[in-house]
Write a protein that holds these residues in place. Structure first.
Motif, PDB file in Angstrom:
ATOM      1  N   LEU A  98      56.626 133.146  11.256  1.00 12.88           N
ATOM      2  CA  LEU A  98      56.555 134.750  10.582  1.00 12.88           C
ATOM      3  C   LEU A  98      54.662 134.981  10.306  1.00 12.88           C
ATOM      4  N   GLY A 116      48.754 136.986   6.170  1.00 17.17           N
ATOM      5  CA  GLY A 116      47.545 138.116   7.017  1.00 17.17           C
ATOM      6  C   GLY A 116      47.529 137.783   8.450  1.00 17.17           C
ATOM      7  N   THR A 131      45.162 135.328   9.719  1.00  9.39           N
ATOM      8  CA  THR A 131      44.384 134.865   9.769  1.00  9.39           C
ATOM      9  C   THR A 131      44.185 133.500   9.994  1.00  9.39           C
ATOM     10  N   ASP A 132      45.652 132.570  10.573  1.00 11.21           N
ATOM     11  CA  ASP A 132      45.355 131.611  10.867  1.00 11.21           C
ATOM     12  C   ASP A 132      46.193 131.519  11.762  1.00 11.21           C
ATOM     13  N   ALA A 144      44.278 137.526   4.082  1.00 12.43           N
ATOM     14  CA  ALA A 144      44.867 135.977   3.922  1.00 12.43           C
ATOM     15  C   ALA A 144      45.521 136.674   2.741  1.00 12.43           C
ATOM     16  N   GLY A 170      50.563 132.302   0.784  1.00  9.20           N
ATOM     17  CA  GLY A 170      52.073 132.084   1.306  1.00  9.20           C
ATOM     18  C   GLY A 170      51.107 131.325   2.483  1.00  9.20           C
ATOM     19  N   ASN A 214      48.288 130.948   3.413  1.00 10.69           N
ATOM     20  CA  ASN A 214      47.230 129.600   3.029  1.00 10.69           C
ATOM     21  C   ASN A 214      47.990 128.228   2.695  1.00 10.69           C
ATOM     22  N   ASN A 250      51.099 127.769   3.706  1.00  5.82           N
ATOM     23  CA  ASN A 250      51.273 127.350   5.009  1.00  5.82           C
ATOM     24  C   ASN A 250      50.871 126.927   6.115  1.00  5.82           C
ATOM     25  N   SER A 310      43.339 123.957   3.383  1.00  4.22           N
ATOM     26  CA  SER A 310      43.957 125.080   2.677  1.00  4.22           C
ATOM     27  C   SER A 310      42.358 124.721   1.376  1.00  4.22           C
ATOM     28  N   ILE A 356      61.466 130.303   4.750  1.00  7.72           N
ATOM     29  CA  ILE A 356      59.862 130.943   4.204  1.00  7.72           C
ATOM     30  C   ILE A 356      59.034 130.624   2.684  1.00  7.72           C
ATOM     31  N   ILE A 365      32.201 131.831   4.887  1.00  9.29           N
ATOM     32  CA  ILE A 365      33.294 131.854   6.316  1.00  9.29           C
ATOM     33  C   ILE A 365      34.148 129.858   6.374  1.00  9.29           C
ATOM     34  N   PHE A 387      35.977 126.543   6.428  1.00  7.06           N
ATOM     35  CA  PHE A 387      37.051 125.912   5.942  1.00  7.06           C
ATOM     36  C   PHE A 387      35.822 124.379   5.246  1.00  7.06           C
ATOM     37  N   PRO A 388      36.609 124.129   4.527  1.00  4.76           N
ATOM     38  CA  PRO A 388      36.063 123.245   3.627  1.00  4.76           C
ATOM     39  C   PRO A 388      36.450 122.082   4.973  1.00  4.76           C
TER      40      PRO A 388
HETATM   41  C1  LIG Z   1      36.709 132.516  10.391  1.00  3.77           C
HETATM   42  C2  LIG Z   1      37.652 131.507   8.858  1.00  3.77           C
HETATM   43  C3  LIG Z   1      37.506 131.300   7.931  1.00  3.77           C
HETATM   44  C4  LIG Z   1      38.743 130.558   7.309  1.00  3.77           C
HETATM   45  N1  LIG Z   1      38.121 130.022   5.789  1.00  3.77           N
HETATM   46  C5  LIG Z   1      39.634 129.440   5.396  1.00  3.77           C
HETATM   47  C6  LIG Z   1      38.697 128.032   4.349  1.00  3.77           C
HETATM   48  O1  LIG Z   1      37.652 128.729   4.132  1.00  3.77           O
HETATM   49  N2  LIG Z   1      39.247 127.907   3.595  1.00  3.77           N
HETATM   50  C7  LIG Z   1      40.869 128.683   3.818  1.00  3.77           C
HETATM   51  O2  LIG Z   1      42.019 127.871   3.345  1.00  3.77           O
HETATM   52  N3  LIG Z   1      41.366 129.295   4.201  1.00  3.77           N
HETATM   53  C8  LIG Z   1      40.136 129.435   5.858  1.00  3.77           C
HETATM   54  N4  LIG Z   1      40.684 130.446   7.300  1.00  3.77           N
HETATM   55  C9  LIG Z   1      42.496 130.241   6.864  1.00  3.77           C
HETATM   56  C10 LIG Z   1      43.178 131.693   6.475  1.00  3.77           C
HETATM   57  O3  LIG Z   1      41.870 132.134   6.655  1.00  3.77           O
HETATM   58  C11 LIG Z   1      44.041 131.851   5.603  1.00  3.77           C
HETATM   59  O4  LIG Z   1      44.136 130.006   5.029  1.00  3.77           O
HETATM   60  C12 LIG Z   1      44.461 132.424   4.787  1.00  3.77           C
HETATM   61  O5  LIG Z   1      45.185 131.877   3.722  1.00  3.77           O
HETATM   62  C13 LIG Z   1      45.980 132.270   5.637  1.00  3.77           C
HETATM   63  O6  LIG Z   1      47.333 133.592   4.922  1.00  3.77           O
HETATM   64  P1  LIG Z   1      47.560 134.546   6.027  1.00  3.77           P
HETATM   65  O7  LIG Z   1      48.195 135.232   5.417  1.00  3.77           O
HETATM   66  O8  LIG Z   1      46.676 134.753   6.887  1.00  3.77           O
HETATM   67  O9  LIG Z   1      48.379 133.332   7.438  1.00  3.77           O
HETATM   68  P2  LIG Z   1      48.695 133.807   8.565  1.00  3.77           P
HETATM   69  O10 LIG Z   1      47.705 132.922   9.593  1.00  3.77           O
HETATM   70  O11 LIG Z   1      50.228 134.984   8.397  1.00  3.77           O
HETATM   71  O12 LIG Z   1      50.070 132.774   8.648  1.00  3.77           O
HETATM   72  C14 LIG Z   1      49.530 130.903   8.568  1.00  3.77           C
HETATM   73  C15 LIG Z   1      50.812 130.384   8.840  1.00  3.77           C
HETATM   74  O13 LIG Z   1      51.733 130.660   7.493  1.00  3.77           O
HETATM   75  C16 LIG Z   1      53.023 130.570   7.812  1.00  3.77           C
HETATM   76  N5  LIG Z   1      53.397 131.541   6.664  1.00  3.77           N
HETATM   77  C17 LIG Z   1      53.102 132.302   6.414  1.00  3.77           C
HETATM   78  N6  LIG Z   1      53.483 132.836   5.139  1.00  3.77           N
HETATM   79  C18 LIG Z   1      53.841 132.352   4.939  1.00  3.77           C
HETATM   80  C19 LIG Z   1      55.300 131.852   4.111  1.00  3.77           C
HETATM   81  N7  LIG Z   1      55.313 133.479   3.320  1.00  3.77           N
HETATM   82  N8  LIG Z   1      56.314 131.150   4.324  1.00  3.77           N
HETATM   83  C20 LIG Z   1      56.601 130.913   5.181  1.00  3.77           C
HETATM   84  N9  LIG Z   1      55.567 130.490   6.090  1.00  3.77           N
HETATM   85  C21 LIG Z   1      54.600 131.133   5.715  1.00  3.77           C
HETATM   86  C22 LIG Z   1      52.926 131.728   9.315  1.00  3.77           C
HETATM   87  O14 LIG Z   1      54.493 131.423   9.718  1.00  3.77           O
HETATM   88  C23 LIG Z   1      51.655 130.655  10.206  1.00  3.77           C
HETATM   89  O15 LIG Z   1      52.075 129.120  10.890  1.00  3.77           O
HETATM   90  C24 LIG Z   1      40.198 130.841   7.324  1.00  3.77           C
HETATM   91  C25 LIG Z   1      40.007 131.687   8.409  1.00  3.77           C
HETATM   92  C26 LIG Z   1      39.188 131.732   9.898  1.00  3.77           C
HETATM   93  C27 LIG Z   1      39.239 133.070  10.974  1.00  3.77           C
END
Ligand SMILES: Cc1cc2nc3c(=O)[nH]c(=O)nc-3n(C[C@H](O)[C@H](O)[C@H](O)COP(=O)(O)OP(=O)(O)OC[C@H]3O[C@@H](n4cnc5c(N)ncnc54)[C@H](O)[C@@H]3O)c2cc1C
Ligand code: SF4
Length: 331
Positions: free
Chosen positions: A29, A32, A34-35, A111, A114, A116, A118, A162, A207, A233, A235-236
């Motif tokens: 899945l 966003g 971003t991870d 982001a 969900g 955040n 996972n 997270s 999911i 920017i 992470f904690p």
């Molecule tokens: C430069 C940078 C800085 C960051 N700083 C922080 C920060 O300060 N704090 C923080 O918490 N995070 C941080 N992040 C990480 C990230 O941006 C966030 O945690 C964000 O919320 C991830 O969400 P996403 O939708 O982009 O997840 P994705 O990257 O799309 O998915 C992340 C994971 O979750 C799974 N997933 C996604 N949605 C679901 C769902 N609905 N059900 C089951 N599995 C799912 C995906 O398969 C994947 O394994 C940072 C990232 C970057 C690149």
């Protein structure tokens, strides 16, 4: 430049299609991204197909459930939308704070909640390029067979970083999971395990569709604080979420229940035993010191993220004490 590996993409438009696409082998899945996408660039994962939730409207709601007296947030809601929602802010200010402290505005626009929840665990030895990791022979979570954080350890101690998860746990959130086995509800606190590689109880093909947060029953006060090197920017390096149920509104309120959750220690967020706080006056200095001591005593830090473990642990005391002081002063 780090390149993405080759993969197929699928963009279902409803939940049924999404679950069907997720039931195929090699599917992953993407919300966003971003991870996930940085991890693919680092070759920490090589899925055959990315299944996007982007067009699934059913996962993008913020609604009140009057019967359950709970707020329901769809897994596809962005952190920017949570941070900007007035009603969420009115009832759950600590969640708004956590969401608004994630990364940067651009990332928060992509982001999702969900994602955040996972979010993969993080470690200074694994969130590196494949080339960097090859210099140390990888580790249990990548291509090696040792752990560099706990050298004789047999499991991975990468950290859950997270921002929203400790807060949601402190607020007593419930997770809704949907997959081939059907729909199930579980307390968010029970979703995580101490293994940094398989750190959630997610079943194959399952999911997260929604998070439900109960409205506080009485007078309450909640807070989130995170320590980072830069103001955005990052992470904690430490995080503390607190949620107190209080006897009254005033400055002389007494603590009836306290939930304190620490993040970024290991794969599982740490919920502290807080019985010693019950019955104490919320705004007293003695209470603030005790909160700091509890965070220090139970917050065992490791060298899994930047900064020395001992220093991070001593900062837990400082941040714990400061957090409750700030909360009490703001009332
Ligand atoms: C430069 C940078 C800085 C960051 N700083 C922080 C920060 O300060 N704090 C923080 O918490 N995070 C941080 N992040 C990480 C990230 O941006 C966030 O945690 C964000 O919320 C991830 O969400 P996403 O939708 O982009 O997840 P994705 O990257 O799309 O998915 C992340 C994971 O979750 C799974 N997933 C996604 N949605 C679901 C769902 N609905 N059900 C089951 N599995 C799912 C995906 O398969 C994947 O394994 C940072 C990232 C970057 C690149
Ligand atoms: S804690 Fe150990 S096994 Fe886990 S990612 Fe870090 S070095 Fe690798």
């Amino acid at each position: 430049m780090l390149r993405l590996p080759i993969f197929q993409t699928k963009t279902p438009t409803n939940l049924e299609e999404l679950l069907s696409a997720m039931s195929e082998s090699g599917a992953r899945l993407i919300a966003g991204g971003t991870d996930l996408l940085p991890n693919l660039k680092h070759r920490l994962d090589t899925p055959e197909t990315l299944v996007s939730i982007d067009r699934v409207e059913e996962l993008r709601h913020i609604t009140w459930d009057e019967d359950a007296r709970a707020l329901r947030i769809g897994a596809g809601v962005t952190l920017a939308d949570i941070a900007a929602d007035n009603e969420v802010g009115e009832h759950f200010p600590s969640l708004v704070k956590a969401a608004s402290l994630v990364a940067s505005p651009l990332i928060r626009n992509m982001a999702t909640l969900g994602g955040n929840i996972n979010l993969d665990t993080r470690c200074r030895y694994v969130n590196q390029s494949e080339f960097w990791r090859s210099a140390i022979g990888g580790c249990l979570k990548s291509e090696g067979d040792v752990c560099h954080v706990v050298p004789k350890g047999r499991s991975c101690a990468a950290a859950m970083s997270s921002d929203c998860v400790p807060v949601l746990i402190s607020l007593g959130a419930t997770l809704i999971q949907v997959g081939p086995q059907g729909r199930r509800e579980l307390a968010l606190v029970d979703y995580y395990s101490s293994d940094g590689i398989e750190h959630t109880q997610k079943l194959v093909g399952e999911i997260t569709t929604e998070v439900q947060i109960p409205l506080p029953a009485g007078e309450s006060a909640a807070h989130y604080s995170k320590w980072t090197v830069r103001k955005s920017i990052d992470f904690p390096l430490l995080s503390i979420a607190m949620n107190f149920t209080l006897s009254s509104q005033g400055a002389d309120a007494v603590i009836e229940e306290a939930i304190i959750c620490l993040g970024v220690l290991a794969a599982k967020p740490k919920v502290l035993r807080t019985d010693k706080l019950v019955g104490l006056r919320f705004g007293d200095e003695v209470t603030a010191s005790l909160v700091g001591e509890l965070c220090f005593k139970h917050g065992k830090t490791l060298e899994n993220v930047p900064y020395e473990a001992d220093y991070r642990r001593s900062m837990l005391r400082v941040f714990g004490r400061r957090a409750i002081r700030q909360l009490a002063d703001s009332r």
